[in-house]
Design a protein around this motif. Structure first.
Motif, PDB file in Angstrom:
ATOM      1  N   LYS A   1       0.839  -1.206   0.000  1.00  0.00           N
ATOM      2  CA  LYS A   1       0.000   0.000   0.000  1.00  0.00           C
ATOM      3  C   LYS A   1       0.870   1.250   0.000  1.00  0.00           C
ATOM      4  CE  LYS A   1      -4.212  -1.659   2.216  1.00  0.00           C
ATOM      5  NZ  LYS A   1      -5.070  -1.575   3.408  1.00  0.00           N
TER       6      LYS A   1
ATOM      7  N   ASP B   1      -3.310   3.511  -3.639  1.00  0.00           N
ATOM      8  CA  ASP B   1      -4.662   2.941  -3.582  1.00  0.00           C
ATOM      9  C   ASP B   1      -4.949   1.917  -4.673  1.00  0.00           C
ATOM     10  OD1 ASP B   1      -5.325   4.451  -1.359  1.00  0.00           O
ATOM     11  OD2 ASP B   1      -6.027   6.144  -2.565  1.00  0.00           O
TER      12      ASP B   1
ATOM     13  N   GLU C   1      -5.558  -1.248  -5.597  1.00  0.00           N
ATOM     14  CA  GLU C   1      -5.850  -2.509  -4.910  1.00  0.00           C
ATOM     15  C   GLU C   1      -5.382  -3.731  -5.696  1.00  0.00           C
ATOM     16  OE1 GLU C   1      -7.024  -3.298  -1.854  1.00  0.00           O
ATOM     17  OE2 GLU C   1      -6.811  -1.171  -1.412  1.00  0.00           O
TER      18      GLU C   1
END
Length: 79
Positions: free
Chosen positions: A54, A59, A61
């Motif tokens: 992360k 962000d 994913e």
């Protein structure tokens, strides 16, 4: 990434139950505790990999998930 048996109360009650019922005679209680300890350490490691990914990828994913999956595949013997 939460460990399936996160509750220490639950884990301790399972270990206590096993100790009292079956494994007290065979000495396998220590082995069960060791397996639990190692499984928890593995989950903590994967959590840290996820946190590092992360920090690296933000962000995104898909990249974070891919980084965790790669680490799992690298270190798991059966895959």
């Amino acid at each position: 990434m939460a460990y399936e048996y996160e509750s220490k109360l639950y884990a301790n009650s399972v270990i206590q139950s096993i100790t009292e019922n079956v494994f007290i005679e065979t000495g396998e209680t220590k082995e069960i505790k060791e397996v639990y300890r190692k499984a928890k350490a593995w989950d903590n490691y994967l959590f840290s990999v996820k946190e590092d990914a992360k920090n690296e990828f933000g962000d995104n994913e898909d990249l974070v998930k891919h980084a965790v999956e790669l680490n799992e595949k690298i270190f798991m013997e059966d895959e």
